[in-house]
Design an enzyme around this catalytic site. Structure first.
Site, PDB file in Angstrom:
ATOM      1  N   SER A   6      92.392 -40.371  92.308  1.00 46.52           N
ATOM      2  CA  SER A   6      92.092 -39.042  91.757  1.00 46.52           C
ATOM      3  C   SER A   6      93.372 -38.360  91.297  1.00 46.52           C
ATOM      4  O   SER A   6      94.461 -38.633  91.807  1.00 46.52           O
ATOM      5  CB  SER A   6      91.412 -38.168  92.812  1.00 46.52           C
ATOM      6  OG  SER A   6      90.259 -38.795  93.303  1.00 46.52           O
TER       7      SER A   6
HETATM    8  N1  SAH Z   1      89.952 -40.758  97.405  1.00 45.50           N
HETATM    9  C1  SAH Z   1      90.339 -41.746  96.439  1.00 45.50           C
HETATM   10  C2  SAH Z   1      89.520 -41.615  95.169  1.00 45.50           C
HETATM   11  C3  SAH Z   1      88.972 -42.914  94.780  1.00 45.50           C
HETATM   12  S1  SAH Z   1      87.748 -42.966  93.541  1.00 45.50           S
HETATM   13  C4  SAH Z   1      91.830 -41.718  96.167  1.00 45.50           C
HETATM   14  O1  SAH Z   1      92.495 -40.799  96.640  1.00 45.50           O
HETATM   15  O2  SAH Z   1      92.346 -42.628  95.522  1.00 45.50           O
HETATM   16  C5  SAH Z   1      86.275 -43.092  94.500  1.00 45.50           C
HETATM   17  C6  SAH Z   1      86.139 -44.265  95.414  1.00 45.50           C
HETATM   18  O3  SAH Z   1      84.835 -44.180  96.001  1.00 45.50           O
HETATM   19  C7  SAH Z   1      86.180 -45.651  94.752  1.00 45.50           C
HETATM   20  O4  SAH Z   1      87.160 -46.430  95.382  1.00 45.50           O
HETATM   21  C8  SAH Z   1      84.782 -46.225  94.993  1.00 45.50           C
HETATM   22  O5  SAH Z   1      84.775 -47.623  95.213  1.00 45.50           O
HETATM   23  C9  SAH Z   1      84.357 -45.481  96.236  1.00 45.50           C
HETATM   24  N2  SAH Z   1      82.907 -45.416  96.487  1.00 45.50           N
HETATM   25  C10 SAH Z   1      81.888 -45.276  95.596  1.00 45.50           C
HETATM   26  N3  SAH Z   1      80.713 -45.245  96.242  1.00 45.50           N
HETATM   27  C11 SAH Z   1      80.981 -45.372  97.572  1.00 45.50           C
HETATM   28  C12 SAH Z   1      80.190 -45.419  98.755  1.00 45.50           C
HETATM   29  N4  SAH Z   1      78.869 -45.328  98.730  1.00 45.50           N
HETATM   30  N5  SAH Z   1      80.821 -45.547  99.925  1.00 45.50           N
HETATM   31  C13 SAH Z   1      82.168 -45.660 100.006  1.00 45.50           C
HETATM   32  N6  SAH Z   1      82.975 -45.628  98.930  1.00 45.50           N
HETATM   33  C14 SAH Z   1      82.389 -45.482  97.724  1.00 45.50           C
END
Ligand code: SAH
Length: 257
Positions: free
Chosen positions: A104
């Site tokens: 993000s």
């Molecule tokens: N907090 C992260 C943002 C990553 S983007 C950072 O700081 O980098 C969102 C993430 O959510 C992705 O890695 C995706 O694989 C994950 N995601 C999507 N659906 C999900 C679910 N049901 N449970 C766990 N993770 C999930």
């Protein structure tokens, strides 16, 4: 299937874990602010000027929580992304981290972290570990973080990177975060970092009374950042914090894979 409150294991899981505390981060006093950080010795020396410029921009953009600004200035975001992108690490933009996912942008990480209104003692659930950046930011501001990631490769990579940063109060689990992580709940705060069609009910039920959840929800072309507070066992209040644009939350209570 997600565990439900009526399942016998649900209460068991909650009872088992209410008393258990995650490991505590080390507390240091930096510039008068309390930020826990043994953590960042690893790569603190690099990009320090880029990070302080980032903090100034975040402050100008309305981030007022001094502890959040301190944490944003401390976590070496470049160490959580591929090396070819290091030059972009401190711009306010999302960046690819593989598996079709993104880290993000710092601005939204700061806004969401501020919206959690953290005081330092919280046990936090994060859904969507991704790179581990948001979890690293939280780690300096709370007692402990439980973070769930559905893509095993990303969960492994994040663990490795957080170990390098000596982050000891974040536990990463592989699984469907739309079910929450009941065996470690209930939580003081919940942060959802992928966009779902609607609030996932099992996750809401893992929030303590008085606790808050922040995350993006709604149709893909009209996501809104929501802040939900659990008023009592049955009642939740909801506030809209503005439009946003996150990758999909995929799972039983999210979008279909
Ligand atoms: N907090 C992260 C943002 C990553 S983007 C950072 O700081 O980098 C969102 C993430 O959510 C992705 O890695 C995706 O694989 C994950 N995601 C999507 N659906 C999900 C679910 N049901 N449970 C766990 N993770 C999930």
């Amino acid at each position: 299937m997600c565990l439900r409150p009526k399942d016998p294991q649900w209460n068991q899981a909650l009872d088992d874990n209410v008393a258990s505390q995650g490991p505590q981060g080390l507390s240091l006093r930096l510039g008068g602010m309390r930020v826990k950080s043994a953590i960042y010795a690893a790569d603190r020396g690099r990009f320090t000027r880029s990070r302080s410029r980032l903090v100034s921009r975040l402050s100008e953009a309305g981030i007022e929580d001094e502890r959040v600004l301190e944490a944003m200035g401390t976590v070496p975001r470049h160490t959580l992304i591929p090396e070819v992108l290091w030059g972009e690490a401190y711009k306010d933009q999302a960046l690819p981290i593989g598996e079709g996912q993104t880290i993000s942008a710092p601005g939204i990480v700061a806004r969401m972290t501020q919206a959690l209104a953290l005081t330092g003692d919280e046990r936090v659930l994060e859904i969507g570990t991704g790179s581990g950046y948001q979890a690293a930011v939280l780690s300096g501001l709370v007692a402990s973080v439980v973070s769930v990631e559905r893509i095993p490769q990303l969960a492994h990579e994040a663990r490795k990177n957080l170990d390098t940063l000596q982050v000891t109060n974040v536990t990463i689990h592989e699984g469907d975060g739309t079910c929450g992580w009941p065996s470690s709940g209930p939580y003081d705060r919940i942060l959802v970092t992928a966009g779902g069609p609607e609030l996932p009910e099992p996750v809401l039920l893992q929030l303590k009374v008085g606790g808050a959840l922040v995350g993006p929800f709604g149709p893909r072309d009209a996501q809104q950042l929501l802040r939900v507070v659990r008023q009592d066992q049955k009642r939740f209040s909801q506030q809209t914090l503005g439009a946003c644009n996150f990758v999909d939350l995929i799972g039983e209570h999210g979008w279909a894979a």
